[in-house]
Design an enzyme around this catalytic site. Structure first.
Site, PDB file in Angstrom:
ATOM      1  N   HIS A  86       1.227  -1.120  -0.166  1.00 17.41           N
ATOM      2  CA  HIS A  86      -0.165   0.071   0.229  1.00 17.41           C
ATOM      3  C   HIS A  86       1.018   1.343   0.195  1.00 17.41           C
ATOM      4  CE1 HIS A  86      -3.407  -2.533   2.350  1.00 17.41           C
ATOM      5  NE2 HIS A  86      -3.554  -2.736   1.261  1.00 17.41           N
ATOM      6  N   LYS A 112     -17.807  -8.347   5.948  1.00 18.23           N
ATOM      7  CA  LYS A 112     -16.078  -8.704   6.386  1.00 18.23           C
ATOM      8  C   LYS A 112     -15.479  -8.777   7.987  1.00 18.23           C
ATOM      9  CE  LYS A 112     -12.598  -7.665   3.127  1.00 18.23           C
ATOM     10  NZ  LYS A 112     -12.213  -7.323   1.960  1.00 18.23           N
ATOM     11  N   ARG A 149      -1.220  -5.909  -8.555  1.00 17.53           N
ATOM     12  CA  ARG A 149      -0.338  -6.871  -8.634  1.00 17.53           C
ATOM     13  C   ARG A 149      -0.214  -7.641  -9.926  1.00 17.53           C
ATOM     14  NH1 ARG A 149      -2.082  -7.720  -1.986  1.00 17.53           N
ATOM     15  NH2 ARG A 149      -4.373  -7.050  -4.247  1.00 17.53           N
TER      16      ARG A 149
HETATM   17  P1  ADP Z   1      -9.350  -4.419  -0.464  1.00 19.22           P
HETATM   18  O1  ADP Z   1      -9.788  -5.009   0.471  1.00 19.22           O
HETATM   19  O2  ADP Z   1     -10.490  -3.132  -1.204  1.00 19.22           O
HETATM   20  O3  ADP Z   1      -8.652  -5.167  -1.747  1.00 19.22           O
HETATM   21  P2  ADP Z   1      -7.019  -4.122   0.863  1.00 19.22           P
HETATM   22  O4  ADP Z   1      -7.030  -2.802   1.706  1.00 19.22           O
HETATM   23  O5  ADP Z   1      -6.535  -5.063   0.629  1.00 19.22           O
HETATM   24  O6  ADP Z   1      -8.250  -3.825  -0.101  1.00 19.22           O
HETATM   25  O7  ADP Z   1      -6.257  -2.857  -1.166  1.00 19.22           O
HETATM   26  C1  ADP Z   1      -5.900  -1.426  -0.956  1.00 19.22           C
HETATM   27  C2  ADP Z   1      -5.513  -1.372  -2.756  1.00 19.22           C
HETATM   28  O8  ADP Z   1      -3.709  -1.103  -2.051  1.00 19.22           O
HETATM   29  C3  ADP Z   1      -6.258  -1.964  -3.647  1.00 19.22           C
HETATM   30  O9  ADP Z   1      -6.229  -0.850  -4.771  1.00 19.22           O
HETATM   31  C4  ADP Z   1      -5.227  -3.330  -3.955  1.00 19.22           C
HETATM   32  O10 ADP Z   1      -4.989  -3.971  -5.403  1.00 19.22           O
HETATM   33  C5  ADP Z   1      -3.834  -2.184  -3.539  1.00 19.22           C
HETATM   34  N1  ADP Z   1      -1.873  -3.754  -2.839  1.00 19.22           N
HETATM   35  C6  ADP Z   1      -2.510  -3.889  -1.609  1.00 19.22           C
HETATM   36  N2  ADP Z   1      -1.439  -4.935  -1.726  1.00 19.22           N
HETATM   37  C7  ADP Z   1      -0.686  -4.275  -2.537  1.00 19.22           C
HETATM   38  C8  ADP Z   1       0.387  -4.414  -4.102  1.00 19.22           C
HETATM   39  N3  ADP Z   1       1.705  -5.298  -3.102  1.00 19.22           N
HETATM   40  N4  ADP Z   1       0.733  -3.894  -4.143  1.00 19.22           N
HETATM   41  C9  ADP Z   1       0.222  -3.729  -5.246  1.00 19.22           C
HETATM   42  N5  ADP Z   1      -1.252  -2.343  -4.387  1.00 19.22           N
HETATM   43  C10 ADP Z   1      -1.367  -2.862  -3.387  1.00 19.22           C
END
Ligand code: ADP
Length: 149
Positions: free
Chosen positions: A17, A41, A90
Protein backbone atom coordinates in the site's frame (compact mmCIF):
# COMPACT_ATOMS: atom_id res chain seq x y z
CA UNK A 1 -6.76 20.66 -6.34
CA UNK A 2 -6.33 17.10 -7.58
CA UNK A 3 -7.74 14.85 -4.87
CA UNK A 4 -7.81 11.04 -4.97
CA UNK A 5 -9.42 8.46 -2.72
CA UNK A 6 -7.39 5.30 -2.03
CA UNK A 7 -10.05 2.88 -0.76
CA UNK A 8 -9.44 -0.46 0.91
CA UNK A 9 -9.71 -2.53 4.06
CA UNK A 10 -6.07 -1.96 5.15
CA UNK A 11 -6.30 -4.98 7.45
CA UNK A 12 -3.45 -4.16 7.97
CA UNK A 13 -1.60 -1.56 5.85
CA UNK A 14 1.42 -3.15 4.12
CA UNK A 15 4.54 -1.96 2.25
CA UNK A 16 2.50 -2.73 -0.90
CA UNK A 17 0.00 0.00 0.00
CA UNK A 18 2.79 2.42 0.98
CA UNK A 19 4.46 1.89 -2.42
CA UNK A 20 1.26 2.87 -4.25
CA UNK A 21 0.56 5.80 -1.92
CA UNK A 22 4.04 7.33 -2.23
CA UNK A 23 3.86 7.14 -6.00
CA UNK A 24 0.27 8.43 -5.96
CA UNK A 25 1.47 11.57 -4.17
CA UNK A 26 3.46 12.43 -7.31
CA UNK A 27 0.21 12.53 -9.28
CA UNK A 28 -2.22 14.06 -6.80
CA UNK A 29 -2.19 17.04 -4.43
CA UNK A 30 -4.02 15.08 -1.74
CA UNK A 31 -4.78 11.40 -1.21
CA UNK A 32 -7.52 10.32 1.19
CA UNK A 33 -6.89 6.82 2.53
CA UNK A 34 -10.46 5.61 2.93
CA UNK A 35 -10.91 2.60 5.19
CA UNK A 36 -14.10 0.87 4.14
CA UNK A 37 -16.30 -0.31 6.99
CA UNK A 38 -17.82 -3.51 5.70
CA UNK A 39 -20.26 -5.12 8.11
CA UNK A 40 -20.03 -8.48 6.34
CA UNK A 41 -16.23 -8.61 6.26
CA UNK A 42 -14.73 -9.69 9.58
CA UNK A 43 -11.46 -7.82 10.07
CA UNK A 44 -8.48 -9.05 12.07
CA UNK A 45 -7.46 -5.62 13.37
CA UNK A 46 -10.02 -3.17 14.79
CA UNK A 47 -10.90 -0.05 12.83
CA UNK A 48 -9.10 2.07 15.44
CA UNK A 49 -5.92 -0.03 15.13
CA UNK A 50 -5.99 0.05 11.33
CA UNK A 51 -6.44 3.82 11.39
CA UNK A 52 -3.70 4.21 14.01
CA UNK A 53 -1.13 2.21 12.01
CA UNK A 54 -1.75 4.38 8.94
CA UNK A 55 -1.64 7.66 10.89
CA UNK A 56 1.67 6.66 12.44
CA UNK A 57 3.20 5.80 9.05
CA UNK A 58 2.12 9.08 7.44
CA UNK A 59 2.36 11.42 10.42
CA UNK A 60 4.84 13.65 8.55
CA UNK A 61 2.87 13.69 5.29
CA UNK A 62 0.14 16.37 5.42
CA UNK A 63 -1.06 15.50 1.91
CA UNK A 64 -2.30 12.12 3.14
CA UNK A 65 -5.54 12.12 5.10
CA UNK A 66 -7.08 9.04 6.75
CA UNK A 67 -10.87 8.61 6.86
CA UNK A 68 -13.37 5.80 7.30
CA UNK A 69 -16.52 5.30 5.27
CA UNK A 70 -19.38 2.95 4.67
CA UNK A 71 -21.57 2.65 1.63
CA UNK A 72 -20.50 3.14 -1.95
CA UNK A 73 -16.98 4.37 -2.75
CA UNK A 74 -18.47 6.47 -5.57
CA UNK A 75 -20.72 8.31 -3.07
CA UNK A 76 -17.79 8.85 -0.71
CA UNK A 77 -15.76 10.38 -3.56
CA UNK A 78 -18.59 12.78 -4.38
CA UNK A 79 -18.90 13.78 -0.72
CA UNK A 80 -15.15 14.42 -0.47
CA UNK A 81 -15.02 16.22 -3.84
CA UNK A 82 -12.46 13.70 -5.11
CA UNK A 83 -12.43 13.19 -8.88
CA UNK A 84 -10.10 10.18 -8.76
CA UNK A 85 -9.88 6.74 -7.20
CA UNK A 86 -6.35 5.38 -6.77
CA UNK A 87 -5.84 1.61 -6.80
CA UNK A 88 -2.84 -0.69 -7.01
CA UNK A 89 -2.43 -3.58 -9.43
CA UNK A 90 -0.36 -6.61 -8.52
CA UNK A 91 -1.33 -9.05 -11.23
CA UNK A 92 -3.95 -10.01 -13.78
CA UNK A 93 -6.35 -11.19 -11.06
CA UNK A 94 -6.34 -7.68 -9.57
CA UNK A 95 -6.88 -6.29 -13.07
CA UNK A 96 -9.96 -8.43 -13.82
CA UNK A 97 -11.51 -7.52 -10.49
CA UNK A 98 -10.68 -3.81 -10.70
CA UNK A 99 -11.78 -3.38 -14.31
CA UNK A 100 -15.50 -3.90 -13.68
CA UNK A 101 -15.46 -1.91 -10.45
CA UNK A 102 -13.76 1.03 -12.21
CA UNK A 103 -16.26 0.90 -15.06
CA UNK A 104 -19.17 0.80 -12.59
CA UNK A 105 -17.82 3.73 -10.59
CA UNK A 106 -17.35 5.72 -13.79
CA UNK A 107 -20.96 5.02 -14.76
CA UNK A 108 -22.30 5.79 -11.28
CA UNK A 109 -20.54 9.08 -10.67
CA UNK A 110 -18.02 9.88 -13.40
CA UNK A 111 -15.13 9.30 -11.00
CA UNK A 112 -11.93 8.31 -12.83
CA UNK A 113 -9.92 5.33 -11.53
CA UNK A 114 -6.14 5.55 -11.83
CA UNK A 115 -4.05 2.41 -11.44
CA UNK A 116 -0.43 2.07 -10.40
CA UNK A 117 1.36 -1.23 -10.95
CA UNK A 118 3.21 -2.42 -7.87
CA UNK A 119 6.97 -1.93 -7.80
CA UNK A 120 9.20 -4.92 -8.47
CA UNK A 121 9.53 -6.68 -5.16
CA UNK A 122 6.19 -5.54 -3.78
CA UNK A 123 3.65 -7.51 -5.80
CA UNK A 124 3.82 -10.56 -3.51
CA UNK A 125 2.69 -8.52 -0.49
CA UNK A 126 -0.96 -8.63 0.55
CA UNK A 127 -2.91 -8.02 3.73
CA UNK A 128 -4.31 -11.55 3.35
CA UNK A 129 -0.82 -13.05 3.60
CA UNK A 130 -0.01 -10.85 6.60
CA UNK A 131 -3.19 -12.05 8.34
CA UNK A 132 -2.33 -15.69 7.60
CA UNK A 133 1.14 -15.26 9.08
CA UNK A 134 -0.25 -13.39 12.12
CA UNK A 135 -2.92 -16.04 12.72
CA UNK A 136 -0.23 -18.70 12.80
CA UNK A 137 2.09 -16.81 15.10
CA UNK A 138 4.70 -15.99 12.42
CA UNK A 139 6.84 -12.90 11.90
CA UNK A 140 5.28 -10.52 9.38
CA UNK A 141 7.34 -7.45 10.36
CA UNK A 142 9.10 -7.29 6.97
CA UNK A 143 5.78 -6.90 5.16
CA UNK A 144 4.29 -4.00 7.14
CA UNK A 145 5.49 -0.43 7.76
CA UNK A 146 4.44 -0.25 11.43
CA UNK A 147 6.08 -1.65 14.53
CA UNK A 148 4.99 -5.18 15.35
CA UNK A 149 4.91 -6.05 19.06
P1 ADP B 1 -9.48 -4.37 -0.71
O1 ADP B 1 -10.07 -5.02 0.49
O2 ADP B 1 -10.38 -3.36 -1.39
O3 ADP B 1 -8.79 -5.29 -1.69
P2 ADP B 1 -6.88 -3.72 0.29
O4 ADP B 1 -6.66 -3.00 1.57
O5 ADP B 1 -6.51 -5.16 0.25
O6 ADP B 1 -8.37 -3.46 -0.09
O7 ADP B 1 -6.12 -2.98 -0.88
C1 ADP B 1 -6.34 -1.63 -1.21
C2 ADP B 1 -5.63 -1.32 -2.53
O8 ADP B 1 -4.24 -1.56 -2.41
C3 ADP B 1 -6.08 -2.19 -3.70
O9 ADP B 1 -6.07 -1.41 -4.88
C4 ADP B 1 -5.03 -3.25 -3.78
O10 ADP B 1 -4.92 -3.80 -5.09
C5 ADP B 1 -3.81 -2.41 -3.45
N1 ADP B 1 -2.69 -3.23 -2.99
C6 ADP B 1 -2.63 -4.02 -1.91
N2 ADP B 1 -1.43 -4.64 -1.83
C7 ADP B 1 -0.71 -4.20 -2.89
C8 ADP B 1 0.62 -4.48 -3.40
N3 ADP B 1 1.45 -5.34 -2.80
N4 ADP B 1 1.00 -3.85 -4.53
C9 ADP B 1 0.17 -2.99 -5.17
N5 ADP B 1 -1.09 -2.71 -4.77
C10 ADP B 1 -1.52 -3.30 -3.64
Amino acid sequence: MKRAVFPGSFDPITWGHVDILRRGLKLFDEVIIAIGVNAEKQSMWSLADRQGFIQEVFKDEPRIVVKTYDGLTADFCKMEKASFILRGLRNSLDFSYEKSIAQTNKTLSGVESIFIISSPGASHISSTIVRDIARNGGDYSKLVPFKVN
